[in-house]
Design an enzyme around this catalytic site. Structure first.
Site, PDB file in Angstrom:
ATOM      1  N   ARG A 267       0.818  -1.092   0.173  1.00 24.01           N
ATOM      2  CA  ARG A 267      -0.231  -0.024  -0.189  1.00 24.01           C
ATOM      3  C   ARG A 267       0.832   1.186   0.012  1.00 24.01           C
ATOM      4  O   ARG A 267       1.765   1.284   0.626  1.00 24.01           O
ATOM      5  CB  ARG A 267      -0.903   0.079   1.256  1.00 24.01           C
ATOM      6  CG  ARG A 267      -2.028  -1.042   0.896  1.00 24.01           C
ATOM      7  CD  ARG A 267      -3.089  -0.610   0.052  1.00 24.01           C
ATOM      8  NE  ARG A 267      -4.020  -1.724   0.009  1.00 24.01           N
ATOM      9  CZ  ARG A 267      -4.157  -2.637  -0.767  1.00 24.01           C
ATOM     10  NH1 ARG A 267      -2.955  -2.958  -1.638  1.00 24.01           N
ATOM     11  NH2 ARG A 267      -4.909  -3.557  -0.849  1.00 24.01           N
TER      12      ARG A 267
ATOM     13  N   GLU B 116      -4.117   7.310  -5.540  1.00 25.59           N
ATOM     14  CA  GLU B 116      -4.221   6.685  -6.829  1.00 25.59           C
ATOM     15  C   GLU B 116      -5.424   7.075  -7.576  1.00 25.59           C
ATOM     16  O   GLU B 116      -6.754   7.219  -6.957  1.00 25.59           O
ATOM     17  CB  GLU B 116      -4.167   5.014  -6.490  1.00 25.59           C
ATOM     18  CG  GLU B 116      -3.125   4.396  -5.828  1.00 25.59           C
ATOM     19  CD  GLU B 116      -3.157   2.967  -5.498  1.00 25.59           C
ATOM     20  OE1 GLU B 116      -4.237   2.568  -5.849  1.00 25.59           O
ATOM     21  OE2 GLU B 116      -1.963   2.521  -5.138  1.00 25.59           O
TER      22      GLU B 116
ATOM     23  N   HIS C 122      -0.807   0.096 -10.005  1.00 19.28           N
ATOM     24  CA  HIS C 122      -1.686  -1.208  -9.029  1.00 19.28           C
ATOM     25  C   HIS C 122      -2.345  -2.105  -9.719  1.00 19.28           C
ATOM     26  O   HIS C 122      -3.421  -2.483  -9.695  1.00 19.28           O
ATOM     27  CB  HIS C 122      -2.750  -0.250  -8.304  1.00 19.28           C
ATOM     28  CG  HIS C 122      -3.104  -0.923  -6.797  1.00 19.28           C
ATOM     29  ND1 HIS C 122      -3.519  -0.296  -5.799  1.00 19.28           N
ATOM     30  CD2 HIS C 122      -2.946  -2.235  -6.367  1.00 19.28           C
ATOM     31  CE1 HIS C 122      -3.599  -1.048  -4.683  1.00 19.28           C
ATOM     32  NE2 HIS C 122      -3.296  -2.316  -5.073  1.00 19.28           N
TER      33      HIS C 122
END
Length: 326
Positions: free
Chosen positions: A238, A267, A286
């Site tokens: 993360r 993000e 991601h």
């Protein structure tokens, strides 16, 4: 009467057809645009089940609006996008999708490590940009992987899977975990190390722990200063675990050699983010679990949790309250 389930992002027809056998299904039909906040707040009022993504902020305000909600099924392993305490107060079950993405995420983590170590993106760009000139001795040179020392912070399922890949490269593996795992040390041939020592000794540092407030900016200026100048930081966990401002300075100043990042504090990452200006950073959007089979397994598990709770009246398959903590 059928319960109603709302889905915050377009999912494959196979998943919708499964859910439609049991429920009324409503869905935000965009793939690349998150459901607007005002629509989510309106939809949450009259549904029994919610299937959401990690990018959906299911905070206290959203949960307070829920009048009939019984389950929040998060299509991810992490669930820091959900106010679990607020959900628990209203006896709303929260689930995630662990296990099914372990191997795929470990694959991506090692691929990112290799890409950063061997400067694959830089080398590929030089070919595409017509910059491949005469061969020179130190052109696009990177760091060796075989026989190097890998430090893993957070030895959960994915961390253990990463060790198996590292063993194929004859790497010396150190790990730091909130609780020491003696059986895994014997089984995997790894060595426990305190965080400070791991940072000082490792050629590669991989972050594999779930996010929680107590690990916010676990890797900051002080921790980065402990790492070797030739070291590479890999984060597929993360974004909030790393102080990105401190990381930028460390990379810019040559305090560490490179970084491979699949996750960021914000993000999508803003296009003017300083990290994007550096050539010694490999950035990904991601995609740790992004294989066709794995994403479908995740979606099926998220749907099955909802079916178990709302249709079967049973306990969910993967409640977050039973997640193993690092």
């Amino acid at each position: 009467m059928k319960s109603t389930v709302y889905i915050t992002r377009k999912l494959p027809d196979e998943i919708i057809n499964k859910l439609s056998q049991y429920f009324h299904v409503r869905m935000w039909k965009e793939e690349n645009i998150p459901v607007p906040r005002e629509i989510l707040l309106k939809e949450i009022e009259n549904i029994e089940g919610l299937i959401c993504l990690l990018t959906d902020k299911i905070d206290e305000e959203v949960i307070r609006k829920a009048k009939q909600l019984k389950i929040i099924s998060n299509l991810a392993v992490g669930y820091n996008n959900i106010d679990v305490q607020a959900a628990a107060k209203k006896e709303i079950i929260v689930t995630n999708t662990p296990g099914v993405l372990t191997e795929t995420t470990a694959d991506l983590t090692f691929a990112l490590l290799m890409a950063a170590a061997r400067r694959l993106v830089n080398a590929s760009d030089s070919v595409r940009n017509g910059e491949w000139g005469a061969w020179s001795l130190m052109q696009h040179t990177g760091q060796d992987i075989f026989g190097a020392t890998l430090g893993i912070i957070g030895l959960g399922r994915i961390g253990e899977a990463l060790v198996k890949r590292a063993n194929g490269f004859d790497m010396n593996v150190l790990y730091y975990n909130r609780t020491r795992k003696l059986e895994k040390e014997q089984e995997l041939g790894i060595h426990y190390s305190e965080l400070k020592d791991l940072l000082q000794q490792s050629d590669y540092v991989c972050l594999m722990l779930p996010y929680s407030p107590d690990v916010h900016h676990l890797i900051g200026k002080e921790e980065l200063s402990l790492m070797k100048q030739s070291a590479i930081l890999i984060n597929t966990a993360r974004g909030g675990i790393v102080d990105e401002e401190a990381l930028y300075e460390a990379l810019r100043n040559g305090d560490i050699w490179a970084a491979g990042l699949d996750v960021f504090e914000q993000e999508p990452i803003p296009m003017d983010h300083p990290l994007l200006s550096l050539s010694n950073v490999v950035t990904l959007p991601h995609i740790g679990s992004a294989s066709v089979k794995t994403r479908m397994r995740m979606a099926h598990l998220a749907a099955d949790n909802v079916v178990k709770v709302l249709y079967g009246g049973d306990a969910p398959i993967t409640p977050v309250y039973q997640c193993v903590k690092v």
